[in-house]
Write an enzyme that holds these catalytic residues in place. Structure first.
Site, PDB file in Angstrom:
ATOM      1  N   GLU A  72       9.481  -7.136  -7.058  1.00  0.00           N
ATOM      2  CA  GLU A  72       9.040  -7.827  -8.265  1.00  0.00           C
ATOM      3  C   GLU A  72      10.207  -8.476  -9.001  1.00  0.00           C
ATOM      4  O   GLU A  72      10.441  -8.250 -10.179  1.00  0.00           O
ATOM      5  CB  GLU A  72       8.266  -6.855  -9.160  1.00  0.00           C
ATOM      6  N   GLU A 106       2.223  -2.402  -1.487  1.00  0.00           N
ATOM      7  CA  GLU A 106       1.613  -1.465  -2.419  1.00  0.00           C
ATOM      8  C   GLU A 106       0.106  -1.697  -2.376  1.00  0.00           C
ATOM      9  O   GLU A 106      -0.352  -2.838  -2.383  1.00  0.00           O
ATOM     10  CB  GLU A 106       2.124  -1.652  -3.851  1.00  0.00           C
TER      11      GLU A 106
END
Length: 980
Positions: A413, A489
């Site tokens: 991220e 994820e």
């Protein structure tokens, strides 16, 4: 005013070149233990000259190292997920910058003054400045990465003083926004290591494997001091005195895989030092659109792992790394993504030894820049280039010799940018033998796998079919479609959940492009606290008075903070089990039924397993016997004929289990790897005979207005059952509400903002329903109660009929529910609730168990007879919420104390789900921590015919349509009786 060093965007200064972590026979001195410590609220208030030999630190506190100082009474932890807990003004940090000064006095003998030595820090959060005997060694940033400083010239025989100043906030903090507690300190080992002249500075093991020939290739590159010659010996392979840098072919090696983690022990030696190496032969590549090891595609059954301990934070005791790996292996997990930084190196040693695929992630995340539309993002800004490159260099160099590491991840991220491009280019040159992962590189400019987070099932399926929306650039689109897909994820394990694991797994197994993923996350990041009266609970964001925090979002693991497995981990184990056992069509020659066994291991055959068959009748064992299964090869299937079984009188089930035949390093013999259950057909069951219970006389009214029917007494006005035999009860009445789960409260990541299930349910008033009695009638067939259940200001409602009949076995309740109006958000639950005496604390049931089960999280619950206590039925989620339902209950009994037991039975279909607890749904909903729940003198039972699913909306998709509970007419029956 000059910029302070802790705001410099460089990696620091004074450090030696990064190298591999290895075990050496050179002398080492661990410097962990009790240090002197002083905390200043700001950097400019820290004491000057504390690094001097004669500085008086006698008034300072004592602090263990490794540790985080906020967990030892110095300041407070802070939890954020995305936003930085300081203004977004890179590289500046607040004046209020907690600064911890650490001092250690240690003794050395004079041998340490004769040879060079290095001082190694495995991890310091977030910026450290180091002095040894008054001489500055340097400054380091990169909290979860090792750093070494030349120490030899400054060491002396006798008394030595090590001084370390650690700043909580620094420029490095902008690169470490990793959805975890902000916990400063020297939290990993500190070691003094002798570096003999002519010793080994670095080693890089290259050990490939050719599946077509069964031959390994081996080369160890070495960097030595003073140009000394290094030679390799691997006695098991007959390798003796091989010069470093030379490549040899090795015949007949056993390859390393996560299923068969074969390691060969080697020694790299110079004239003055011996370095121990553990060598695993394997070749990793992306070929034919798949991630392959040793030529075979992988299916990653993975988890994301933060390092966490409820008392020590990321300063994990050594034994917990092994505990984590053992738990993973025992729950069929085969892969770990080290979110979002390199773990302690001993964890990777265990992955090598016991067998786990590892996606090794760099210590890099800049998620908070999303608040500024990624303006100034360090992943792209030139002034941060060296810091980004330094982090990936230290990551790769430290862990390059681990065969378990099959992919490098540039970080998490952090958007996109030229610095990530540069990091990728450096890795490709330094270690071309491993593919690259970059979560934010959705166009796969430099990634070797297409990686996304939390995509809904339908989008995952589209990607599996190569039918995802195209990129604008045809060449980029073609490249991305040629790559394997991995969910880095998915299935956010927050609170009660995740739901939908089985549906994800079916997609992974159906489409070769889909190579699995990593559940978020391994462990709840709760910190152990106690109430004033000593009761334990686990704290989350906001519990330490932080003005800015992300609340409960750290509580999203498959383990509770104390490492107790949650129901979600049991569900994951079942859904990813590597052996599929299914019914096959037709009968065998012996007229027994046939089953199909599919080996879903990537490499191993089934020779390490034994199989057992068990037959039960109404949950009671009838027989158990071994079942012969051939050693089916990886990816293959075989059909097996079951023996002809005797008929049973009750409800019959066959359970087939795959067990470890012999002890493994990670589990004992007999450990269950996989299982399935098959119901007996009607012809396999004995015919049932019996006349059934006889009816009892019609109801009568007593002078006090109560209705008496069989063993039950009813309030004549409300029609509620108030007594059963000698037992006082209250209910049952319709119940539509549950204490919202974390997933209920959240809007799906892919839906409209604030479009949570709870918003719809509250809008419909389901949390505030009132009951109106329209009729209470008694007649020869029993008691009839008609009610309407609705909420204030709502036109929609439920018409409910309770029909009570009695027989010699008890009371039979038939509930008919008819919805009126619109219910666009569906229902949390549909059932009845009742209150019974609190003494009934023991539970037996025939249904699914032993753990809780919900519509989209029930794979791990098998049919059988189980027993428990009411207290043990509760799942102690850190944040209290709906929990503890036992599904498909045929019958259940509550007993205890002086007095009869309460028996509840399903009459026909649908069967009921049982929830029993010592507090109401309202109590559960209002509690912030488990210690807020106070036991009542009554038990509150929920007998549900259906509940809404769980989903993963706390960070991902919501409940799949098949598992949503829509309002519709339904009728079901229960028998209640007091017995014993």
């Amino acid at each position: 005013m000059s910029q302070p060093y802790y705001e410099d965007t460089s990696p620091g200064y004074g450090a030696r070149p990064a190298r591999a972590a290895f075990t050496t026979d050179a002398a080492t001195a661990g410097l962990g233990g009790i240090w002197r410590f002083h905390l200043s609220p700001a950097a400019d208030l820290a004491p000057d000259g504390f690094w001097a030999d004669d500085f008086d630190d006698s008034s300072w506190s004592l602090l263990p190292v490794p540790s985080h100082w906020p967990l030892h009474g110095h300041g407070s932890p802070v939890y954020t997920n995305i936003g930085y807990p300081f203004p977004l003004d890179p590289p500046r940090v607040p004046d209020e910058n907690p600064t911890g000064d650490h001092r250690l006095v240690f003794e050395l003998d004079d041998s340490w003054t004769r040879e060079p030595a290095v001082l190694r820090f495995e991890g310091v959060d977030s910026c450290a400045r180091i002095w040894l005997n008054g001489q500055e060694l340097g400054v380091t940033r990169g909290s979860r990465l090792p750093v070494e400083f030349a120490a030899g010239p400054h060491l002396r025989a006798g008394r030595n003083v090590l001084a370390v100043r650690v700043h909580q906030w620094s420029s490095g903090s902008y690169l470490e926004d990793q959805d975890m507690w902000w916990l400063p300190g020297i939290f990993r080992d500190v070691t003094l290591i002798r570096r003999p002249p002519g010793g080994v500075e670095d080693a890089f093991v290259h050990a490939g494997y050719d599946t077509s020939t069964g031959r390994g290739t081996l080369r160890v590159d070495a960097v030595t001091r003073d140009g000394a010659e290094a030679r390799l010996s691997v006695p098991e392979l007959g390798v003796d005195d091989l010069p470093a840098g030379d490549t040899i072919a090795v015949e007949g090696v056993a390859p390393w895989t996560a299923e068969t983690p074969r390691l060969y022990h080697g020694v790299l030696a110079t004239g003055t030092e011996r370095v121990t190496l553990r060598i695993g032969f394997r070749t990793v590549a992306v070929e034919d659109g798949q991630l392959r090891v040793n030529g075979r595609p992988l299916l990653l059954r993975g988890v994301n792992r933060h390092e966490h301990h409820p008392d020590h934070g990321r300063a994990l005791p050594a034994e917990l790394d092994r505990e984590d790996v053992l738990l993973m292996k025992r729950h069929n997990i085969n892969a770990v993504r080290t979110s979002h930084y390199p773990p302690h190196p001993r964890f990777l040693d265990l992955c090598d030894e016991l067998g786990l695929w590892v996606v090794l992630e760099c210590d890099l995340e800049t998620h908070g820049f999303s608040a500024a539309d990624w303006r100034g993002n360090p992943a792209d800004a030139p002034e941060w280039a060296e810091a980004c490159l330094d982090r990936i260099r230290r990551t790769v160099e430290r862990d390059k010799n681990h065969p378990s590491v099959v992919m490098w991840s540039l970080g998490n991220e952090s958007g996109t940018g030229r610095n990530l491009d540069a990091m990728a280019a450096w890795v490709r040159e330094r270690d071309p033998g491993r593919p690259l992962h970059d979560e934010g590189d959705h166009e796969c400019r430099h990634s070797d796998v297409y990686s996304r987070m939390y995509l809904p099932h339908d989008e995952v399926e589209a990607i599996g079919r190569h039918a995802e929306p195209p990129l604008d650039d045809p060449d980029a689109d073609a490249r991305r479609r040629s790559l394997p897909f991995i969910l880095c994820e998915y299935a956010h394990a927050m609170g009660n959940g995740p739901g939908g694991l089985a549906e994800y797994q079916r997609l992974f197994e159906r489409y070769p492009r889909l190579q699995g993923g990593f559940v978020w996350e391994w462990i709840d990041q709760g910190l152990r606290q106690r109430t004033p009266d000593g009761r334990e609970f686990f704290a989350y964001g906001g519990d330490f008075g932080e003005p800015f925090h992300d609340g409960t979002f750290a509580i999203d693991g498959l383990l509770f903070p104390d490492r107790t497995p949650s129901p979600g981990l049991a569900e994951l184990k079942k859904t990813v089990e590597p052996i599929a056992i299914r019914a096959a069509e037709g009968r065998g020659d012996g007229r027994g039924r046939r089953i199909r066994i599919t080996n879903r291991y990537d490499f191993s055959d089934l020779s390490h397993l034994c199989f057992e068959l068990a037959l039960s009748s109404d949950g009671l064992p009838v027989l158990a016997k071994p079942l012969h299964v051939p050693p089916v090869a990886a990816g293959e299937s075989a059909e097996i004929e079951l023996p002809v079984l005797p008929p049973v009188d009750g409800e019959g089930w066959i359970t087939i289990s795959a067990l470890l035949a012999e002890e493994q390093p990670w589990a004992p013999a007999g450990h269950e790897v996989a299982w399935t259950q098959l119901p007996l057909t009607e012809e396999e069951q004995a015919s049932r005979r019996g006349t059934g219970p006889r009816p009892v006389p019609a109801p009568r009214r007593r002078p006090d207005g109560r209705l008496v029917l069989g063993s039950g007494e009813f309030d004549g006005r409300s029609g509620r059952l108030v007594r059963l035999g000698t037992m006082d009860v209250d209910g049952p009445v319709l119940d539509l509400w549950r204490a919202p789960t974390d997933n209920d409260r959240s809007a799906s990541l892919w839906g409209p903002p604030d479009d949570s299930a709870v918003r719809w349910w509250r809008q419909a008033g389901l949390d505030r329903m009132v009951h109106r009695v329209d009729e209470v009638a008694d007649g020869p067939d029993g008691v009839l109660v008609r009610t309407r259940v609705a909420a204030a200001a709502q036109a929609s409602g439920m018409t409910v009929e309770y029909r009570w009949a009695a027989d010699e076995s008890g009371l039979v309740l038939t509930v008919r529910v008819e919805p009126a109006g619109d219910w666009p958000g569906g229902l949390p639950r549909l059932g009845v609730r009742m209150a019974v005496p609190g003494r009934l604390g023991q539970v037996r049931w025939f249904g699914r168990g032993p753990g809780e089960a919900y519509p989209d999280s029930r794979s791990a619950a098998r049919v059988g007879r189980f027993s428990s206590t009411v207290d043990a039925l509760q799942t102690p989620y850190v944040v209290p919420q709906e929990n503890g339902a036992r599904a498909d209950v045929r019958w259940a009994e509550l007993s205890g104390g002086d007095g009869p037991a309460l028996r509840m039975e399903s009459v026909g279909l649908p069967r009921f789900s049982l929830t029993a607890r010592r507090w109401t749904t309202g109590d559960l909903e209002s509690a912030r921590h488990t210690t807020d729940l106070a036991a009542s003198d009554r038990l509150f039972l929920h007998l549900d015919v259906a509940q809404y699913g769980l989903g993963s909306a706390s960070c991902g998709p919501g409940v799949l349509p098949a598992h949503r509970l829509q309002a519709a007419p339904v009728t079901w029956s229960l028998r209640l009786s007091a017995c014993g």
